[in-house]
Scaffold this motif. Structure first.
Motif, mmCIF file in Angstrom:
data_model
loop_
_atom_site.group_PDB
_atom_site.id
_atom_site.type_symbol
_atom_site.label_atom_id
_atom_site.label_comp_id
_atom_site.label_asym_id
_atom_site.label_seq_id
_atom_site.Cartn_x
_atom_site.Cartn_y
_atom_site.Cartn_z
ATOM 1 N N LEU A 153 2.565 1.507 -3.543
ATOM 2 C CA LEU A 153 1.583 1.848 -4.586
ATOM 3 C C LEU A 153 1.013 3.246 -4.375
ATOM 4 O O LEU A 153 0.769 3.977 -5.340
ATOM 5 C CB LEU A 153 0.458 0.813 -4.606
ATOM 6 N N GLY A 154 0.813 3.625 -3.123
ATOM 7 C CA GLY A 154 0.327 4.983 -2.854
ATOM 8 C C GLY A 154 1.315 6.029 -3.319
ATOM 9 O O GLY A 154 0.930 7.054 -3.909
ATOM 10 N N GLN A 155 2.595 5.788 -3.092
ATOM 11 C CA GLN A 155 3.612 6.743 -3.541
ATOM 12 C C GLN A 155 3.703 6.756 -5.061
ATOM 13 O O GLN A 155 3.876 7.816 -5.659
ATOM 14 C CB GLN A 155 4.983 6.413 -2.937
ATOM 15 N N MET A 156 3.576 5.597 -5.678
ATOM 16 C CA MET A 156 3.601 5.552 -7.147
ATOM 17 C C MET A 156 2.432 6.354 -7.716
ATOM 18 O O MET A 156 2.586 7.096 -8.694
ATOM 19 C CB MET A 156 3.548 4.105 -7.634
ATOM 20 N N GLY A 157 1.280 6.239 -7.100
ATOM 21 C CA GLY A 157 0.113 7.013 -7.544
ATOM 22 C C GLY A 157 0.326 8.501 -7.350
ATOM 23 O O GLY A 157 -0.026 9.309 -8.225
ATOM 24 N N ALA A 158 0.897 8.871 -6.205
ATOM 25 C CA ALA A 158 1.161 10.282 -5.948
ATOM 26 C C ALA A 158 2.179 10.833 -6.939
ATOM 27 O O ALA A 158 2.027 11.960 -7.436
ATOM 28 C CB ALA A 158 1.672 10.474 -4.518
ATOM 29 N N ASP A 159 3.214 10.055 -7.276
ATOM 30 C CA ASP A 159 4.214 10.492 -8.259
ATOM 31 C C ASP A 159 3.591 10.644 -9.632
ATOM 32 O O ASP A 159 3.881 11.615 -10.359
ATOM 33 C CB ASP A 159 5.385 9.498 -8.313
ATOM 34 N N ALA A 160 2.726 9.704 -10.012
ATOM 35 C CA ALA A 160 2.060 9.792 -11.315
ATOM 36 C C ALA A 160 1.155 11.020 -11.371
ATOM 37 O O ALA A 160 1.118 11.728 -12.387
ATOM 38 C CB ALA A 160 1.253 8.520 -11.575
ATOM 39 N N GLN A 161 0.466 11.275 -10.284
ATOM 40 C CA GLN A 161 -0.413 12.454 -10.205
ATOM 41 C C GLN A 161 0.414 13.731 -10.342
ATOM 42 O O GLN A 161 0.024 14.657 -11.046
ATOM 43 C CB GLN A 161 -1.149 12.436 -8.860
ATOM 44 N N SER A 218 0.823 -1.206 0.000
ATOM 45 C CA SER A 218 0.000 0.000 0.000
ATOM 46 C C SER A 218 0.861 1.262 0.000
ATOM 47 O O SER A 218 0.568 2.224 -0.711
ATOM 48 C CB SER A 218 -0.909 -0.018 1.229
#
Length: 159
Positions: free
Chosen positions: A132-140, A129
């Motif tokens: 994946l949360g950091q990957m989502g934040a980086d993509a955002q 989690s």
């Protein structure tokens, strides 16, 4: 949070899960040992109860025989028989109580083992989690949606 920080946090979650699992397994082992000891103690207590019963019965028989009032007949014999039955009942009660405590401890040990497995799984889920949360934040952030100040500035300019 950078990916490095997320990775370190994930590793910490995994190690935490492993530590909680190991603690749970140790607790389960301790509970199993306690259960074994309860069974042993119940056996000893039952044996002592039978010995006490035999001792009291022998004393009653000796007194009845020495009294000169008919010896081991009638009510004296009934009392000795009753003492023997009571001693057997007490011994069985000690065994039953010990087995009941032992079973409860074994149930607690089983629960501790299951909780240990869940704690390990939880550590891996937390790790995943975090990453994946950091990957989502980086993509955002790469899409430009990560900086609220930039969005507000665009809106103020009319764009």
């Amino acid at each position: 949070m950078s990916m490095l920080a997320a990775g370190l946090s994930a590793v910490g979650s995994i190690f935490g899960g492993i530590g909680r699992r190991n603690a749970g397994k140790a607790r389960a082992k301790a509970l199993q040992n306690q259960a074994r000891n309860e069974r042993r103690q119940a056996g000893v207590a039952a044996s002592l109860a039978l010995e006490d019963s035999d001792r009291v019965g022998a004393r009653a028989a000796t007194l009845a025989a020495a009294s000169g009032g008919g010896g081991l007949q009638g009510s004296a014999l009934a009392v000795i028989d009753d003492l023997a039955r009571q001693g057997l009942y007490n011994a069985r009660q000690r065994v039953r109580d010990g087995l009941t405590r032992s079973t409860a401890l074994l149930n607690d040990a089983t629960s501790a083992k299951r909780q240990a497995s869940l704690d390990l799984f939880s550590g891996f889920v937390e790790a995943g989690s975090t990453v994946l949360g950091q990957m989502g934040a980086d993509a955002q952030a790469r899409r430009g949606g990560g900086d609220m100040a930039k969005i507000a500035a665009k809106m103020m300019k009319g764009g």
